[in-house]
Design an enzyme around this catalytic site. Structure first.
Site, PDB file in Angstrom:
ATOM      1  N   GLY A 161      -2.524  -2.457  10.293  1.00 23.58           N
ATOM      2  CA  GLY A 161      -1.490  -2.430   9.193  1.00 23.58           C
ATOM      3  C   GLY A 161      -0.190  -2.127   9.949  1.00 23.58           C
TER       4      GLY A 161
ATOM      5  CG  HIS B 179      -1.813  -1.139   1.418  1.00 26.72           C
ATOM      6  ND1 HIS B 179      -3.080  -1.209   0.678  1.00 26.72           N
ATOM      7  CD2 HIS B 179      -1.585  -2.415   1.737  1.00 26.72           C
ATOM      8  CE1 HIS B 179      -3.768  -2.268   0.898  1.00 26.72           C
ATOM      9  NE2 HIS B 179      -2.817  -2.970   1.527  1.00 26.72           N
TER      10      HIS B 179
ATOM     11  CG  ASP C 214      -1.195  -6.532   3.636  1.00 25.06           C
ATOM     12  OD1 ASP C 214      -1.337  -5.312   3.097  1.00 25.06           O
ATOM     13  OD2 ASP C 214      -2.028  -6.999   4.418  1.00 25.06           O
TER      14      ASP C 214
ATOM     15  CG  HIS D 272      -3.776 -10.526   3.711  1.00 29.91           C
ATOM     16  ND1 HIS D 272      -5.119 -11.158   3.789  1.00 29.91           N
ATOM     17  CD2 HIS D 272      -4.033  -9.421   3.131  1.00 29.91           C
ATOM     18  CE1 HIS D 272      -5.993 -10.213   3.298  1.00 29.91           C
ATOM     19  NE2 HIS D 272      -5.279  -9.246   3.254  1.00 29.91           N
TER      20      HIS D 272
ATOM     21  NE  ARG E 218      -1.670   3.087   3.677  1.00 29.65           N
ATOM     22  CZ  ARG E 218      -2.170   2.151   4.045  1.00 29.65           C
ATOM     23  NH1 ARG E 218      -3.162   1.750   3.425  1.00 29.65           N
ATOM     24  NH2 ARG E 218      -2.007   1.592   5.296  1.00 29.65           N
TER      25      ARG E 218
HETATM   26  O1  DOR Z   1      -3.724  -4.489   8.118  1.00 33.36           O
HETATM   27  C1  DOR Z   1      -4.034  -4.229   6.912  1.00 33.36           C
HETATM   28  N1  DOR Z   1      -3.888  -2.859   6.201  1.00 33.36           N
HETATM   29  N2  DOR Z   1      -4.782  -5.232   6.172  1.00 33.36           N
HETATM   30  C2  DOR Z   1      -5.589  -4.842   5.104  1.00 33.36           C
HETATM   31  O2  DOR Z   1      -6.094  -5.806   4.535  1.00 33.36           O
HETATM   32  C3  DOR Z   1      -5.525  -3.303   4.549  1.00 33.36           C
HETATM   33  C4  DOR Z   1      -4.144  -2.601   5.130  1.00 33.36           C
HETATM   34  C5  DOR Z   1      -4.345  -1.178   4.826  1.00 33.36           C
HETATM   35  O3  DOR Z   1      -4.618  -0.793   3.806  1.00 33.36           O
HETATM   36  O4  DOR Z   1      -4.045  -0.274   5.933  1.00 33.36           O
END
Ligand code: DOR
Length: 425
Positions: free
Chosen positions: A324, A62, A305, A232, A64
């Site tokens: 996350g 991610h 992830d 995951h 962002r």
């Molecule tokens: O822990 C996570 N964070 N799992 C996810 O599926 C999304 C991710 C996020 O975008 O922060």
């Protein structure tokens, strides 16, 4: 620009190289791989005592941007990836706006072109706004550069829309990456359901929420004959379901994260919210089963992830804190220590899980050290130890539960297209 790398121990899952070699790179392309190359170059690296692997490929991160630039940007995320040894990253579309149409995808591609030091391939959403109501224009998005489709961060909520998505993916030879979570069993939960949740008095996320959704989508993929990739995977039972589906011939692949291999719910305390992640850290039995599943090929790939968050989003309260882990910089060291140092995988098997396998699943031209191929490489020092320090992370997201932990195996050089994008000698 010419780069000569001397004395390489090559760990390439695709080719079998015996003995020490030199690698000569010109204009971003590998031109020669021979025992001893005597040729002038703009830069020479001595890789004696180090390993050289295909540049790591992260099929799930991610970054962002757009919308959450305070957590990460393409600029910062790509540099964090380079620090982690990744030369290619596929980024998830749960941005603001969601990457669910041609114009938002084009804007992201423009940012990547301008700001990234590595190869970044966007993943577009399965459903508009990730709302599980109507599909995105998958074919057109793929033609523009989306390498796969996922509503990651959220599940595709109905079987009907998942079936429609899998049929559309099959018709156009596209890949769906499936975030499996049955929300009725997960909502309101913050850590794994079970002993630890009970001990801390925190509402748990039941393992069934992942397993039921995996079972549903295996059945749909089996019926439609489509490919599917499970993101995951975090429980022993999930791995078992996928193993059985593979045996029946379902076209299924899956990934595991470094944190689900290297950490368990045992480390969670009431204010240690850097451990809050979705799916949650599970039990040590789960982590052991996931390692075995990697070894026996049930799990195809390791994906980070990488989910950076601002410190304000990671409060000290488990319920209000975001899910996350910022993990792209520590992924290799954690996996090397947990999998290779322990004798579970060979270095070549780790290279397969972290580069050639994810590359193959995503249909990318990466994950291989061969003459004529792009010089995307990582040089690692297996003996060098690191102590994770959140203050030293390149990522804007300092949310690492690995802070203070010691690992072996560090990145020395990351090379993208024959250019050194990270160096720590
Ligand atoms: O822990 C996570 N964070 N799992 C996810 O599926 C999304 C991710 C996020 O975008 O922060």
């Amino acid at each position: 620009m010419e780069l000569l790398i001397k004395n390489c121990s090559i760990e390439d899952p695709v080719n079998r190289y015996e003995g020490i070699k030199d690698i000569y790179i010109e204009d971003g392309v590998i031109k020669r791989i021979e025992p001893s190359i005597k040729q002038e170059a703009d830069k020479t690296i001595d890789a004696k005592g180090l390993y050289i692997l295909p540049g790591l490929v992260d099929m799930h991160a991610h970054f962002r941007e757009p919308g959450f630039e305070h957590k990460e940007t393409v600029y910062s995320g790509s540099r964090a990836a380079a620090r982690g040894g990744f030369t290619t990253v596929c980024c998830m579309p749960n941005t603001n706006p969601v990457i669910d149409n041609l114009s938002s995808l084009q804007k992201l591609l423009d940012i990547i072109k301008k700001d990234s030091v590595i190869n970044i391939n966007p993943i577009a959403a399965v459903s508009r706004g990730q709302k599980s109501l109507e599909l995105t224009e998958m074919k057109q998005l793929s033609e523009m550069g989306a390498v796969a489709f996922s509503d990651d961060g959220r599940p595709v909520m109905t079987a009907a829309i998942m079936r429609e998505a899998l049929l559309a993916a099959k018709a156009n030879d596209l890949l769906i990456i499936d975030h499996c979570e049955e929300l009725s069993l997960a909502e309101g939960g913050a850590i794994n359901y079970g002993k630890k949740a009970e001990e801390l008095g925190i509402k748990g996320i039941h393992p069934l929420s992942e397993e039921l959704n995996i079972m549903r989508d295996i059945m749909i993929a089996e019926e439609t004959g489509s490919r599917i990739h499970i993101a995951h995977v975090s429980t022993a039972k999930s791995a078992g379901l996928i193993r059985d589906a593979k045996r029946r011939g379902v076209k299924i692949t899956c990934e595991v994260t470094p944190h689900h291999i290297g950490l368990t719910e045992d480390i969670i305390t009431l204010s240690f919210t850097d451990c809050k992640v979705n799916p949650p850290l599970r039990t040590s039995e789960d982590a052991e089963a996931l390692k075995k599943a990697l070894k026996n090929g049930t799990i195809d790939a390791i994906a980070t992830d990488h989910a950076p968050h601002h410190k304000d989003d990671k409060s000290e309260d488990f319920y209000s804190s975001a899910f996350g882990i910022s993990g792209i910089e520590t992924a290799f060291s954690v996996c090397y220590t947990e999998l290779v140092e322990t004798g579970i995988l060979t270095m070549k098997e780790l290279a397969a899980a972290m580069s050639s396998n994810p590359s193959k699943i995503m249909g990318l031209n990466a994950g291989e050290i061969s003459i004529g191929k792009k010089a995307d490489l990582v040089i690692v020092d297996a003996a060098r130890g690191i102590t994770v320090d959140r203050r030293n992370l390149v990522s804007k997201g300092k949310n690492t539960p690995f802070h203070g932990r010691h690992y072996k195996g560090d990145i020395v050089y990351t090379i993208v297209n024959g250019r050194i994008v990270y160096e720590n000698i």
